[in-house]
Design a protein around this motif. Structure first.
Motif, PDB file in Angstrom:
ATOM      1  N   UNK A  92       0.832  -1.214   0.000  1.00 29.28           N
ATOM      2  CA  UNK A  92       0.000   0.000   0.000  1.00 29.28           C
ATOM      3  C   UNK A  92       0.860   1.256   0.000  1.00 29.28           C
ATOM      4  N   UNK A  93       1.909   1.242   0.814  1.00 22.69           N
ATOM      5  CA  UNK A  93       2.781   2.416   0.933  1.00 22.69           C
ATOM      6  C   UNK A  93       3.437   2.735  -0.395  1.00 22.69           C
ATOM      7  N   UNK A  94       3.970   1.695  -1.056  1.00 25.61           N
ATOM      8  CA  UNK A  94       4.651   1.920  -2.319  1.00 25.61           C
ATOM      9  C   UNK A  94       3.665   2.340  -3.409  1.00 25.61           C
ATOM     10  N   UNK A  95       2.478   1.701  -3.434  1.00 27.34           N
ATOM     11  CA  UNK A  95       1.549   2.090  -4.509  1.00 27.34           C
ATOM     12  C   UNK A  95       1.014   3.499  -4.294  1.00 27.34           C
ATOM     13  N   UNK A  96       0.749   3.879  -3.033  1.00 32.06           N
ATOM     14  CA  UNK A  96       0.267   5.256  -2.851  1.00 32.06           C
ATOM     15  C   UNK A  96       1.383   6.242  -3.206  1.00 32.06           C
ATOM     16  N   UNK A  97       2.622   5.885  -2.879  1.00 29.59           N
ATOM     17  CA  UNK A  97       3.739   6.768  -3.242  1.00 29.59           C
ATOM     18  C   UNK A  97       3.849   6.904  -4.761  1.00 29.59           C
ATOM     19  N   UNK A  98       3.580   5.816  -5.480  1.00 24.99           N
ATOM     20  CA  UNK A  98       3.615   5.872  -6.944  1.00 24.99           C
ATOM     21  C   UNK A  98       2.561   6.843  -7.463  1.00 24.99           C
ATOM     22  N   UNK A  99       1.365   6.779  -6.868  1.00 26.62           N
ATOM     23  CA  UNK A  99       0.294   7.700  -7.271  1.00 26.62           C
ATOM     24  C   UNK A  99       0.724   9.140  -6.985  1.00 26.62           C
ATOM     25  N   UNK A 100       1.296   9.366  -5.792  1.00 27.86           N
ATOM     26  CA  UNK A 100       1.726  10.724  -5.429  1.00 27.86           C
ATOM     27  C   UNK A 100       2.818  11.236  -6.361  1.00 27.86           C
ATOM     28  N   UNK A 152       6.626   4.158   5.157  1.00 28.39           N
ATOM     29  CA  UNK A 152       6.960   3.647   3.819  1.00 28.39           C
ATOM     30  C   UNK A 152       6.424   4.607   2.760  1.00 28.39           C
ATOM     31  N   UNK A 153       5.146   4.997   2.907  1.00 24.49           N
ATOM     32  CA  UNK A 153       4.536   5.886   1.910  1.00 24.49           C
ATOM     33  C   UNK A 153       5.287   7.212   1.817  1.00 24.49           C
ATOM     34  N   UNK A 154       5.598   7.817   2.963  1.00 24.56           N
ATOM     35  CA  UNK A 154       6.243   9.137   2.924  1.00 24.56           C
ATOM     36  C   UNK A 154       7.678   9.023   2.387  1.00 24.56           C
ATOM     37  N   UNK A 155       8.397   7.993   2.838  1.00 28.59           N
ATOM     38  CA  UNK A 155       9.774   7.832   2.358  1.00 28.59           C
ATOM     39  C   UNK A 155       9.833   7.565   0.867  1.00 28.59           C
ATOM     40  N   UNK A 156       8.991   6.661   0.391  1.00 27.25           N
ATOM     41  CA  UNK A 156       9.047   6.322  -1.031  1.00 27.25           C
ATOM     42  C   UNK A 156       8.601   7.520  -1.878  1.00 27.25           C
ATOM     43  N   UNK A 157       7.610   8.278  -1.390  1.00 24.13           N
ATOM     44  CA  UNK A 157       7.201   9.489  -2.116  1.00 24.13           C
ATOM     45  C   UNK A 157       8.390  10.436  -2.248  1.00 24.13           C
ATOM     46  N   UNK A 158       9.103  10.648  -1.131  1.00 26.45           N
ATOM     47  CA  UNK A 158      10.287  11.510  -1.178  1.00 26.45           C
ATOM     48  C   UNK A 158      11.296  10.958  -2.189  1.00 26.45           C
ATOM     49  N   UNK A 159      11.523   9.645  -2.147  1.00 31.65           N
ATOM     50  CA  UNK A 159      12.495   9.033  -3.051  1.00 31.65           C
ATOM     51  C   UNK A 159      12.114   9.203  -4.504  1.00 31.65           C
ATOM     52  N   UNK A 160      10.825   8.954  -4.801  1.00 35.54           N
ATOM     53  CA  UNK A 160      10.386   9.009  -6.200  1.00 35.54           C
ATOM     54  C   UNK A 160      10.417  10.427  -6.749  1.00 35.54           C
TER      55      UNK A 160
END
Lengths: 276, 263
Positions: A92-100, A152-160
């Motif tokens: 969920x964290x990674x997919x929401x980060x992808x959307x963001x 996970x969501x916030x970190x991956x969003x920052x990374x992407x």
């Protein structure tokens, strides 16, 4: 002292000096732990504190040994729930980060709430989750997911979204499609961020599991450690309470260690080192 | 990357720029720049910081959109012929080996696998890297080696136009001269149309056959033909004629900056 003993002693000293640095770093905390446990045991012997207030390390060990099969099964149940919740949080964290990362509008609209939601105490949300999902595993996994998804969501969003502009230019120059940019640039850039988020989450999953089982574990057919914490505290079995705390802490450390190890292996080719 | 009516690029020009303007966040970076770069020419652009020379290069590459004007190419088959850009930083993907970094442009364009292996090995050798470096990661390489990888990656597509944005600015002087000579050796055999931006006047004279001195907002202050033939040797740098050209161009730059300081 004959020659042989002297030689052996020397080689032992030599071996200690040649311990890998990671193990050498473990020595001081292990020594301190031993010191605390020994002092704890001695204080119990001298002052004789009632077991219900503070059982001695040996009493905890004896209590845990007596209930070893139940505790082992509980540890397995808790680990399974924690791993399921963790896997869901990763997904969920990674997919929401992808959307963001794709939609700036979604990021602007929803991302601030994700950060705000992290501050809502999980103990306050847990009863709601139980109302929605009922007692038992579903609620427990949901609670674990809720507590561990945000890092996970916030970190991956920052990374992407923090891709090196020079590398982005390079991809644009060679006519990379958005999909190619995501696959060949954004995701690899975000990997270290994902791992650092997963390390934070791995510790939180056990917290979530214990809270979940404490509040919703009564309906599970085989109770986890959190339910043992609940049972032991109501039945005044403090040695089981302590044993459950130690086991769940160990689980947390193991999961953290596992994520760190996987991360280090995956990032072996990256330039930067992970934080402690 | 053409806007409005596209004029015919009649001459043997690789790139024809007409009335080009670039405005970024309300600041005029380039104002009405016109320029022709013939096929196979090496042009160096020198000028003070902030004069818009890097923006010009980025606009040619299609990385910065122009606000007016046109850029036309001699090969109008596709929107533009294959370009290669060497940035000031090596811009290597840290998770890819040298080999995979060099292969990136091929992967992105069509992914033809067959001829790639020999092409990569050839370029690795051309830029002065060892076969043994192919499996190394960028963090294992020195600054100079990273730049060589970046160069090999630029050459892998056999580009029609090579754009160099201060590629050796971060290197020490000896390494810089070495890379200059290597680049010149490669260029002498391929004669690829090359546009290079640099701060270093001596570097520009040593490499290019034409130097454009740029002032504010992309205003062309001088268009200097360099009177040296190729191949050029290191000894050229110590000749009197080299020093004279250097002085001539430096003079234009200094006059411009003195004028700016007096404003």
């Amino acid at each position: 002292m004959n020659n042989l003993t002297r030689q052996r002693n020397r080689s032992r000293q030599h071996n200690a000096a040649r311990l890998p640095p990671q193990l050498r770093a473990l020595l001081p905390p292990l020594l301190f732990l031993t010191f605390v446990l020994v002092s704890w045991q001695l204080i119990e012997v001298w002052i004789n504190i009632p077991k219900i207030l503070l059982p001695s390390p040996l009493e905890i060990l004896a209590g845990a040994f007596e209930k070893r099969s139940q505790l082992a099964s509980a540890a397995w149940i808790t680990s399974r729930a924690a791993l399921s919740g963790f896997a869901l949080a990763l997904l969920l964290g990674t997919s929401s980060a992808l959307v963001f990362s794709v939609s700036q509008l979604a990021r602007r609209a929803i991302y601030p709430y994700m950060i705000l939601l992290q501050t809502v105490p999980i103990v306050a949300i847990a009863p709601l989750v139980i109302i929605w999902f009922g007692g038992g595993l579903n609620s427990i996994v949901a609670i674990i997911t809720i507590i561990s998804v945000f890092p996970i969501a916030t970190n991956v969003t920052t990374g992407l979204t923090s891709v090196d502009p020079g590398l982005d230019d390079l991809m644009t120059l060679y006519g990379a499609s958005n999909w190619q940019k995501l696959w060949k640039l954004r995701l690899p850039t975000a990997l270290p961020y994902l791992i650092s988020g997963a390390r934070v989450s791995s510790g939180l999953t056990i917290v979530g599991a214990i809270v979940g089982e404490y509040m919703a574990g009564y309906q599970s057919q085989s109770p986890g450690l959190g339910y043992y914490v609940f049972l032991a505290s109501t039945n005044a079995q403090s040695e089981i309470l302590y044993a459950s705390i130690f086991i769940s802490t160990t689980l947390g450390i193991l999961l953290f260690g596992l994520v760190t190890l996987v991360g280090k292996t995956a990032l072996a080719r990256w330039t930067f080192e992970m934080e402690q | 990357m053409t806007r409005g009516r596209v004029p015919e690029n009649t001459a043997k020009n690789a790139i024809q720029i007409q009335d080009l303007g670039v405005i970024l966040t309300d600041t005029v970076i380039l104002d009405s720049l016109s320029l022709e770069i013939p096929q196979g020419q090496w042009v160096a652009i020198v000028g003070p910081s902030g004069c818009g020379k890097s923006t010009l290069l980025r606009t040619i590459a299609g990385l910065t959109p122009p606000s007016k004007g046109t850029i036309t190419w001699s090969q109008p088959s596709s929107p533009r012929p294959p370009l290669a850009f060497v940035f000031q930083d090596p811009t290597l993907l840290p998770w890819r080996t040298v080999h995979d970094n060099i292969r990136l442009p091929l992967e992105l364009s069509d992914g033809r696998q067959s001829a790639q292996q020999t092409a990569i090995a050839e370029k690795v050798q051309l830029v002065g890297l060892d076969e043994g470096d192919m499996n190394k990661f960028p963090r294992m390489l020195s600054g100079g080696m990273k730049m060589r990888v970046s160069l090999a990656r630029a050459l892998i597509t056999n580009p029609a136009v090579l754009l160099l944005d201060e590629p050796f600015a971060a290197l020490d002087e000896i390494l810089r001269q070495q890379l200059n000579e290597d680049l010149l050796r490669i260029w002498t055999t391929s004669r690829t149309t090359t546009v290079m931006v640099t701060h270093n006047v001596a570097e520009a004279i040593f490499l290019a056959e034409r130097i454009l001195v740029m002032g504010d907002h992309g205003q062309l202050l001088a268009d200097v033909a360099i009177p040296f033939t190729y191949p050029r040797q290191r000894a050229l740098r110590t000749t009197l004629q080299f020093a004279e050209v250097n002085q001539q161009i430096s003079e234009i730059l200094f006059t411009q900056s003195r004028g700016d300081a007096g404003k």
